[in-house]
Design a protein around this motif. Structure first.
Motif, mmCIF file in Angstrom:
data_model
loop_
_atom_site.group_PDB
_atom_site.id
_atom_site.type_symbol
_atom_site.label_atom_id
_atom_site.label_comp_id
_atom_site.label_asym_id
_atom_site.label_seq_id
_atom_site.Cartn_x
_atom_site.Cartn_y
_atom_site.Cartn_z
ATOM 1 N N ASN A 6 0.810 -1.211 0.000
ATOM 2 C CA ASN A 6 0.000 0.000 0.000
ATOM 3 C C ASN A 6 0.846 1.265 0.000
ATOM 4 O O ASN A 6 0.379 2.311 0.415
ATOM 5 C CB ASN A 6 -0.930 0.024 1.205
ATOM 6 C CG ASN A 6 -2.000 -1.034 1.078
ATOM 7 O OD1 ASN A 6 -2.415 -1.369 -0.030
ATOM 8 N ND2 ASN A 6 -2.424 -1.572 2.206
ATOM 9 N N ALA A 7 2.095 1.164 -0.430
ATOM 10 C CA ALA A 7 2.962 2.340 -0.428
ATOM 11 C C ALA A 7 3.767 2.396 -1.712
ATOM 12 O O ALA A 7 3.750 1.463 -2.521
ATOM 13 C CB ALA A 7 3.903 2.299 0.778
ATOM 14 N N ASN A 8 4.467 3.527 -1.907
ATOM 15 C CA ASN A 8 5.419 3.647 -3.002
ATOM 16 C C ASN A 8 6.810 3.606 -2.399
ATOM 17 O O ASN A 8 7.112 4.339 -1.454
ATOM 18 C CB ASN A 8 5.228 4.974 -3.742
ATOM 19 C CG ASN A 8 3.999 4.954 -4.635
ATOM 20 O OD1 ASN A 8 3.621 3.894 -5.144
ATOM 21 N ND2 ASN A 8 3.380 6.110 -4.811
ATOM 22 N N SER B 263 6.372 6.002 0.830
ATOM 23 C CA SER B 263 5.293 6.986 0.978
ATOM 24 C C SER B 263 3.939 6.302 0.893
ATOM 25 O O SER B 263 3.743 5.386 0.091
ATOM 26 C CB SER B 263 5.404 8.055 -0.106
ATOM 27 O OG SER B 263 5.378 7.468 -1.381
ATOM 28 N N ASN B 264 3.034 6.775 1.714
ATOM 29 C CA ASN B 264 1.664 6.294 1.691
ATOM 30 C C ASN B 264 0.748 7.496 1.537
ATOM 31 O O ASN B 264 0.520 8.235 2.501
ATOM 32 C CB ASN B 264 1.359 5.534 2.990
ATOM 33 C CG ASN B 264 -0.114 5.145 3.074
ATOM 34 O OD1 ASN B 264 -0.858 5.291 2.101
ATOM 35 N ND2 ASN B 264 -0.520 4.670 4.241
ATOM 36 N N LEU B 265 0.259 7.712 0.325
ATOM 37 C CA LEU B 265 -0.553 8.908 0.075
ATOM 38 C C LEU B 265 -2.045 8.652 0.248
ATOM 39 O O LEU B 265 -2.858 9.528 -0.019
ATOM 40 C CB LEU B 265 -0.263 9.453 -1.332
ATOM 41 C CG LEU B 265 1.177 9.928 -1.541
ATOM 42 C CD1 LEU B 265 1.334 10.594 -2.901
ATOM 43 C CD2 LEU B 265 1.598 10.902 -0.446
HETATM 44 C C1 LIG Z 1 2.162 6.089 -5.559
HETATM 45 O O1 LIG Z 1 2.551 7.100 -6.487
HETATM 46 C C2 LIG Z 1 1.560 7.430 -7.406
HETATM 47 C C3 LIG Z 1 2.165 8.383 -8.404
HETATM 48 O O2 LIG Z 1 2.757 9.464 -7.751
HETATM 49 C C4 LIG Z 1 0.365 8.020 -6.681
HETATM 50 O O3 LIG Z 1 -0.664 8.334 -7.599
HETATM 51 C C5 LIG Z 1 -0.143 7.007 -5.686
HETATM 52 O O4 LIG Z 1 -1.182 7.597 -4.917
HETATM 53 C C6 LIG Z 1 0.952 6.576 -4.764
HETATM 54 N N1 LIG Z 1 0.452 5.520 -3.901
HETATM 55 C C7 LIG Z 1 0.589 5.552 -2.585
HETATM 56 C C8 LIG Z 1 0.009 4.396 -1.842
HETATM 57 O O5 LIG Z 1 1.146 6.472 -2.009
#
Ligand SMILES: *[C@@H]1O[C@H](CO)[C@@H](O)[C@H](O)[C@H]1NC(C)=O
Ligand SMILES: *[C@@H]1O[C@H](CO)[C@@H](O)[C@H](O)[C@H]1NC(C)=O
Ligand SMILES: *[C@@H]1O[C@H](CO)[C@@H](O)[C@H](O)[C@H]1NC(C)=O
Ligand SMILES: *[C@@H]1O[C@H](CO)[C@@H](O)[C@H](O)[C@H]1NC(C)=O
Ligand SMILES: *[C@@H]1O[C@H](CO)[C@@H](O)[C@H](O)[C@H]1NC(C)=O
Ligand SMILES: *[C@@H]1O[C@H](CO)[C@@H](O)[C@H](O)[C@H]1NC(C)=O
Ligand SMILES: *[C@@H]1O[C@H](CO)[C@@H](O)[C@H](O)[C@H]1NC(C)=O
Ligand SMILES: *[C@@H]1O[C@H](CO)[C@@H](O)[C@H](O)[C@H]1NC(C)=O
Ligand SMILES: *[C@@H]1O[C@H](CO)[C@@H](O)[C@H](O)[C@H]1NC(C)=O
Ligand SMILES: *[C@@H]1O[C@H](CO)[C@@H](O)[C@H](O)[C@H]1NC(C)=O
Ligand SMILES: *[C@@H]1O[C@H](CO)[C@@H](O)[C@H](O)[C@H]1NC(C)=O
Length: 755
Positions: free
Chosen positions: A359-361, A378-380
């Motif tokens: 669930n992250a990048n 990162s977890n957005l």
């Molecule tokens: C991962 O990166 C993408 C592109 O920046 C973004 O759209 C996505 O929300 C990110 N995913 C997470 C879980 O942060």
């Protein structure tokens, strides 16, 4: 592991030494991965502190706290309107002394990023342009216009030359290693058409021709001509791409909070969110971060832009308006800066890959030769926490909307949502034990209005004028006065209707206030004032006061913002009678007066008491056009002093502190002892105002002869002390002669002298 940490610390320490007050030249270049300072690959943290928004006395402390917070650099605009208030007349004194400000930054061992503009926006009055500029014949601001370009070139060159003369650019051994020309032009240039494009080319050529030896940036300028670096301003800039893949990815304004408007809420940006945007920016290849603002400070005087931008420019910045640490924001960022600095060598000299991982990048920076790594996770997702299993590199909990930094890709050294800094809440409290401020005793006087109500102005025009062009911003106030002859009784009851472009209107008919109104916050600041009025047959006087609350700085980043009007320009001003019949007064003969009488009389000037009668009787509340004054002692100590204007409406406040120097000096010495008088700072005793040897009464400043004294005291003291910095006298009958005092009087000598 320990070895490489030592190395990083050592390098960091050296870098600080290099940028110090040593005067050693600093060579700056860049590529897409780093700023290269004297050969060293760096990421840079910078923070905005605008020198006119604090006092020179505050600068060293603000800068020290910025350095302690992990910044490498201080950024500021240059404020043209303050430096050249009248064309060709310059002011670089006090808190306008940016040279002194830059030197103070250098002494602290930090770099400077100077944004010369000269357009600043910055919620500053008129965006930082002097109003006279707008009034030059044939001028068009911020476009390919010869009159404007000529003024801009003169000013920008002057500022650059001042910095060169003070040897402030990096290659000269100074602290300035980055400069900016224009400001956020990209997002308004559309409406300027081809002229806007050629203007930007011209700006770039001007910058290059100034030969400062440091890189130039243009923020929000996607088409910035080389070698100008296009940079990002915003809350998040992770997706931003520079205009040239060879250029560094820079964030020149990370908005740490926001400004406040009169009547508006105090904006707040959580430390966690700010830290997320910073970490995400470095995760996505950023190498330069400037906080807007690091210390917001105060819009002193009439510098607040408008309309309605408040005096406080605190901005929810890491340092609050008064320079105190805004915790946990300051400390949370400090830890982030330390974390990123600890992996700076890898970030600036490696390639990165990003992939979705659970669930992250996951972004991995790897140095090709050494294999050293650093990772960002990162977890957005704004609601869903992530549990990431990196197998042999460990398991990580990444809360929703956060970024973790992993040293060696296997050890979390920072997470933007996990705050480990203390929180402090600043309180404002009335002064001291005796609570002196709470006991202020106020006096008041009415603004003298007779001439205005009689319609007596300084000049007339058969139309309604634009306010800024008329006042030249010398005052917030412009009076519009006219009269109307009512010949038909049907018009004795009518509506007075005024269309105005703001920001506040007071209306008087035949000497009486009939009402006032101000523009709502937001949108276009025009409004219509309507009030039923009673008119007399014959001549009726109409007096309108238009007040500005800060001149437009950058409403919606508007193109041509400077052409927007203020005041009752064009009106219409009308009387509306039965069945909507109207009498249009717009092209009447209007009489004008700029400013208030009290401003001209300097009612606020403590040194120039005028004949005005101030009274403390029946202190009025909610009475328009009233001056109030009170005196107070500056509270002791070094804590910031705040004037809390709670409960006040639109107005100005003048605060004046007087410094105390030795005026009179007194001595009071019993017989048999030695009297010593001395001045300070090289002054000598010029006058003996009082001297008596006997039983003098009173205290310093109010000594009086007592029931008895010796005859010679004044003469003896004059002889011993006048013209000297200090004098000593044995207090004896032998020195002063005998007195007529009875034996049971214990004699003493009282002296009052002037230095
Ligand atoms: C991962 O990166 C993408 C592109 O920046 C973004 O759209 C996505 O929300 C990110 N995913 C997470 C879980 O942060
Ligand atoms: C960058 O990394 C390479 C190996 O990938 C190394 O040879 C070089 O010295 C490094 N440069 C700097 C300035 O650290
Ligand atoms: C966040 O995660 C939840 C649960 O997995 C999912 O339903 C939602 O779509 C995600 N939101 C975003 C913006 O990705
Ligand atoms: C007002 O208008 C009337 C009618 O035209 C005229 O008689 C009178 O003189 C005017 N008054 C003044 C003060 O101009
Ligand atoms: C105001 O004046 C208009 C026109 O003279 C009249 O119709 C209206 O009733 C008045 N309103 C008030 C509140 O007096
Ligand atoms: C003046 O204000 C009235 C009422 O808001 C409005 O109807 C009218 O259009 C305005 N006139 C102009 C010229 O803006
Ligand atoms: C404000 O100005 C706009 C545009 O000129 C106009 O349409 C509107 O009627 C004005 N509003 C008022 C309240 O006068
Ligand atoms: C400012 O003036 C421009 C051009 O005259 C106009 O297009 C714009 O609507 C005005 N904006 C405001 C906020 O008055
Ligand atoms: C007068 O104008 C107002 C709005 O401006 C309107 O509501 C009213 O109907 C008009 N009255 C007459 C008699 O035309
Ligand atoms: C008092 O005010 C008048 C203006 O009304 C001004 O001419 C005069 O210089 C002022 N006097 C002082 C001492 O400021
Ligand atoms: C004051 O008295 C002391 C002794 O009491 C003496 O030494 C000194 O010289 C005297 N000073 C003067 C100025 O007479």
């Amino acid at each position: 592991m320990a070895g490489s940490l030592m190395e990083v610390l050592l390098v960091f320490g050296l870098a600080l030494l290099c940028s110090g007050a040593s005067g050693v030249p600093t060579q700056v270049s860049y590529d897409s991965n780093a700023f290269i300072i004297n050969g060293e690959r760096r990421v840079l943290f910078s923070g905005a502190i605008h020198y006119p928004r604090s006092t020179p006395g505050m600068w060293p402390d603000l800068i020290r706290k910025a350095k302690e917070g992990g910044l490498d650099m201080i950024e500021t605009y240059i404020f043209w309107d303050r430096h050249e208030p009248k064309r060709g007349e310059f002011d670089f004194s006090g808190n306008l002394d940016f040279i002194n400000f830059f030197k103070t930054v250098q002494e602290a061992g930090l770099y400077v990023f100077v944004r010369i503009g000269p357009y600043a926006c910055a919620e500053w009055n008129y965006g930082g342009f002097p109003v006279w500029l707008h009034n030059l014949p044939g001028i068009k601001l911020r476009t390919d216009n010869e009159v404007y370009k000529n003024e801009m070139q003169k000013f920008v060159t002057k500022i650059v030359n001042m910095c060169k003369e003070a040897k402030l650019f990096g290659p000269q051994g100074g602290p300035i290693i980055l400069a900016q020309i224009e400001n956020e032009y990209g997002n308004v240039m559309g409406p300027y058409g081809e002229a806007g494009k050629s203007y930007i080319k011209w700006c770039a050529e001007l910058a290059v021709s100034l030969n400062v030896g440091v890189p130039w940036v243009m923020c929000k300028q996607a088409d910035a001509p080389e070698p100008m670096i296009n940079t990002c301003n915003g809350f998040y800039c992770n997706t931003f791409k520079p205009n040239n893949p060879k250029n560094p990815k820079m964030l020149t304004e990370n908005w740490v909070g926001w400004f406040v408007r009169w009547g508006g809420r105090k904006p707040h940006r959580p430390a966690e969110d700010l830290a997320l945007s910073v970490a995400l920016f470095f995760q996505s290849g950023g190498i330069f971060m400037n906080y807007y603002m690091y210390h917001g400070g105060t819009n002193f005087g009439r510098t607040a832009g408008g309309p309605y931008i408040a005096t406080s420019y605190e901005y929810d910045a890491p340092l609050d308006e008064y320079g105190n640490l805004n915790q946990p924001k300051w400390g949370h960022l400090k830890q982030l800066h330390a974390a990123i600095k600890s992996v700076e060598k890898i970030l600036t000299n490696s390639t990165s890959t990003t992939k979705e991982f659970g669930n992250a990048n996951l972004t991995t920076y790897t140095n090709a030769a050494t294999g050293e790594r650093v990772c960002f996770l990162s977890n957005l997702n704004t609601t869903q926490d992530a549990h990431i299993d990196l197998q042999k590199d460990g398991k990580y909990f990444v809360p929703a909307w956060s970024v973790s930094i992993l040293e060696g890709c296997n050890k979390e050294i920072y997470n933007s949502a996990k705050i480990s800094t203390q929180e402090t809440v600043m309180v404002k409290k009335p002064d001291g034990a005796e609570n002196r401020l709470a006991k202020l005793s106020w006096q008041w006087t009415a603004e003298p209005l007779e001439d205005r109500l009689d319609g007596r102005g300084d000049f007339t025009e058969p139309k309604l004028l634009e306010q800024t062009a008329t006042t030249l911003d010398a005052s917030d106030y412009l009076w519009y006065m006219t009269s109307v002859n009512i010949t038909d009784r049907a018009w004795t009851n009518a509506i007075l209707r005024v269309n105005t472009t703001g920001h506040v209107l007071h209306a008087y008919v035949n000497g009486k206030l009939v009402g006032y109104k101000w523009a709502d916050v937001g949108g276009i600041f025009n409004f219509t004032f309507e009030k039923n009025v009673t008119l007399n047959p014959g001549i009726n006087r109409i007096t309108l006061l238009s007040a500005a609350v800060g001149l437009k700085a950058c409403i919606n980043y508007g193109a041509f913002y400077d052409t927007n009007t203020t005041g009752i320009v064009g009106g219409p001003v009308e009387l509306v009678g039965k069945e909507n019949a109207t009498i249009d007064l717009s092209s009447n003969l209007w009489s004008y007066k700029v400013g208030l009488n009290g401003e001209a009389m300097e009612l606020y000037n403590v040194k120039q008491p005028n004949n005005t009668r101030w009274t403390s009787e029946r202190l009025p509340v909610s009475r328009p056009m009233t001056w109030y004054k009170a005196t107070f002692k500056a509270p002791s100590g070094t804590e910031p002093v705040v004037v809390d204007m709670q409960g006040m409406g639109k107005g100005h406040a003048w605060v004046s502190f007087q410094t105390v120097t030795v005026g009179s000096t007194c001595g009071n010495t019993y017989e048999g002892n030695t009297l010593e008088l001395s001045c300070q700072g090289g002054k000598t005793i010029s006058e003996i105002q009082f001297a008596s040897f006997g039983d003098p009464q009173g205290t310093c400043g109010s000594f009086k002869k007592g029931s008895c004294e010796a005859a010679n005291a004044l003469f003896v003291i004059q002889k011993a002390c006048i013209g000297k910095e200090a004098c000593k006298i044995n207090v004896t009958e032998a020195a002063f002669g005998s007195s007529d005092c009875s034996n049971n009087v214990i004699k003493r000598l009282a002296v009052q002298a002037v230095c």
